[in-house]
Design an enzyme around this catalytic site. Structure first.
Site, PDB file in Angstrom:
ATOM      1  CG  ASP A 173      -1.947   1.122   1.206  1.00 48.75           C
ATOM      2  OD1 ASP A 173      -1.653   2.167   0.606  1.00 48.75           O
ATOM      3  OD2 ASP A 173      -3.027   0.943   1.775  1.00 48.75           O
ATOM      4  CB  ALA A 233     -11.546  -4.997  -3.583  1.00 44.60           C
ATOM      5  CD  GLU A 263     -19.979  -7.165  -9.855  1.00 42.62           C
ATOM      6  OE1 GLU A 263     -20.834  -6.448  -9.277  1.00 42.62           O
ATOM      7  OE2 GLU A 263     -18.967  -7.586  -9.282  1.00 42.62           O
ATOM      8  CG  HIS A 281     -20.859  -7.038  -5.517  1.00 38.76           C
ATOM      9  ND1 HIS A 281     -20.485  -6.183  -6.515  1.00 38.76           N
ATOM     10  CD2 HIS A 281     -20.393  -6.461  -4.365  1.00 38.76           C
ATOM     11  CE1 HIS A 281     -19.846  -5.140  -6.022  1.00 38.76           C
ATOM     12  NE2 HIS A 281     -19.770  -5.292  -4.714  1.00 38.76           N
ATOM     13  N   GLY A 283     -20.258  -9.044  -0.533  1.00 38.60           N
ATOM     14  CA  GLY A 283     -19.382  -8.500   0.501  1.00 38.60           C
ATOM     15  C   GLY A 283     -20.108  -7.804   1.636  1.00 38.60           C
ATOM     16  CB  ALA A 284     -22.122  -4.872   1.855  1.00 39.22           C
TER      17      ALA A 284
END
Length: 530
Positions: A173, A233, A263, A281, A283-284
């Site tokens: 990073d 991500a 997507e 998708h 993730g959340a």
């Protein structure tokens, strides 16, 4: 009269109740967002619009939003909102950037376990009545090296969880400082080193020009044989076809993807390959995360509609309405100064020092600080906003300090921003003229007078004859028109700079042609939201 809010997507009953408890007239129509014509027809009745991802807030919708003051997105992504049109309309756009961090990080860890032990394939086999115990030989996570690309909010949580699993963690990073990395318990490395050492690689960066295809075919070929790759991500960070080829060859032992370049993903090179785990998708997608972001957006919108408090706004700073009238141009200036330095800086930023002079020293420095920090961080994190910026800077270990002084120069007031990195200090200063337009007045200690434009080009060179001509000729040969041209130098024959305001984005071929002249020490195309 009580403010009126429309909820056009599926939000929890608790979020609806928050609006009611605060005395707001709430209209809960969770399927309305799918009918854009109907939404355009009724949106003029509402002061606030609370949405998820199903509602598309287009320019047409906003044209009819005659009373709308705020749009609240329960979640972080705001691609479904035309933010430029909202800003022109004077509508605040809020999101909830922190409600689903833990959930997304946990999904990445779950995907790592799934691909390490081939859980989906083993489950399908067992459900089919087979008992193929010897077929699904997995690997342990303990003692393995996890390479984390992007150690910000979500990536930092993944690092913490991985250390708890007794993994060795290396992180790439550019904006992670050494001291912060030590506190996190991870080893900061360059990307090539991570690719060479990691047994597992997980990505936690936004999709930007810098991160697009970060795991390209070339970089994937540098990975350790037997590596497993996880992406929860953003789509477009990995060359999916190249990864599929390496999975088929056996160089990559497995992959787990929650996001894809296209997507909804109905077709993909990774589909139906052995030891590839795919989810749509998710993730959340946990009860807690969805509840958290729904409650958060209801609170934020209520606070704004009732008290004027602005939280997690993407298109305006946190300040009162009275302050905004005076501070608007100065907030723009602060953001431009930060953005200028941020676009020039590729290494970790240890400290940000902000000097306020004259009239600027008497303003709401909290809002100005946020604008500077957000501008600096925009390159690394396009989703950062004026409220979240100080939190992100703190999490990255960046120290922020401010100094105020009475009028000390030619101008009634100015702002000077200095950043400190392990390699150098870099500074620039600006002011607001009487016409309300921000101007750059100093770069690297060199006095200039430059208008801020959407497309700019910054160069440095030794002060020798012919440089100005070369700049003009090269841009002309590449079909690029110069709107404004500002020069400065420390002394005759010493360091010189040029800041050009162009009619369009700097072309790659223009940069290459300038570089090939050998005259320039630095050539940096710049983009500003003006």
């Amino acid at each position: 009269m009580a403010p009126k809010v429309l909820i056009s997507d599926k939000l929890s009953a608790a979020a609806v109740q928050i609006f009611k408890d605060r005395g707001i007239d709430v209209d809960f129509q969770p399927d309305l967002g799918k009918d854009k014509d109907k939404l355009a027809e009724v949106i003029g009745q509402y002061d606030g619009l609370a949405i998820r991802s199903a509602t598309k807030v287009t320019e047409k919708i906003l044209e009819n939003a005659t009373n709308l003051k705020v749009i609240g997105r329960a979640g972080i992504g705001t691609d479904n909102i035309d933010k430029e049109a909202a800003s022109k309309k004077g509508v605040i756009v809020m999101n909830t950037p922190y409600g689903n961090m833990i959930t997304t990080a946990e999904h990445a860890i779950a995907m790592m376990f799934a691909v390490a032990r081939q859980i989906p394939e083993a489950s399908a086999s067992t459900h089919a009545g087979k008992w193929e115990k010897s077929k699904f030989m997995g690997v342990e996570l303990t003692g393995k090296t996890l390479g984390v690309i992007g150690a910000g909010n979500i990536g930092g949580i993944v690092c913490n969880r991985a250390l708890g699993l007794k993994m060795k963690v290396v992180a790439y990073d550019p904006f992670l400082g050494e001291e912060k990395a030590k506190k996190m318990g991870v080893e900061k490395v360059e990307l090539d080193e991570l690719l060479k050492r990691a047994d597992f690689i997980t990505l936690h960066v936004p999709f930007t020009e810098q991160t697009a295809n970060i795991l390209s075919a070339e970089n994937l070929a540098k990975t350790k044989k037997g590596v497993r790759i996880i992406n929860c991500a953003r789509g477009g960070l990995v060359d999916e076809q190249a990864l599929a080829d390496l999975l088929k060859s056996g160089h990559v032992a497995g992959a787990a993807f929650d996001v894809f370049k296209e997507e909804p993903a109905t077709e993909n090179p990774l589909f139906n390959l052995p030891n590839v785990v795919c989810t749509p998708h998710l993730g959340a997608a946990t009860t807690e995360a969805q509840e958290n972001v729904a409650l958060q957006v209801a609170e934020q919108m209520s606070n704004y509609l009732l008290d004027g408090a602005v939280e997690n706004a993407l298109n305006m700073p946190s300040m009162t309405a009275e302050e905004a009238k005076v501070m608007g141009p100065w907030v723009d200036l602060a953001g431009h100064l930060g953005n200028f330095i941020g676009q020039l800086t590729d290494e970790p930023i240890n400290a940000i020092n902000i000097l306020y002079d004259g009239v600027a020293a008497d303003m709401n420095q909290g809002a100005l600080n946020c604008a500077v920090i957000a501008g600096i961080l925009k390159k690394a994190n396009p989703d950062v906003n004026l409220v979240s910026a100080p939190v992100v800077a703190k999490e990255r270990g960046t120290q922020v300090s401010t100094t105020s002084q009475s009028k000390g120069g030619t101008f009634d007031g100015y702002i000077k921003v200095t950043i400190v990195t392990p390699e150098r200090e870099r500074s620039c200063a600006g002011t607001v003229f009487s016409d309300g337009k921000p101007r750059f007045i100093q770069i690297k200690g060199i006095n200039i007078d430059a208008e801020v434009g959407e497309h700019m080009l910054y160069t440095t060179n030794e002060d020798v004859p012919g440089v100005i001509g070369t700049l003009g000729t090269t841009l002309g040969e590449n079909g690029q028109n110069i709107a404004n041209f500002t020069l400065g130098r420390t002394a005759t024959g010493k360091q010189a700079i040029a800041l050009l305001y162009l009619d369009e984005k700097t072309k790659p071929e223009t940069v290459k042609a300038l570089r090939d002249t050998g005259l320039f020490q630095q050539i940096r195309p710049l983009e500003f939201a003006v």
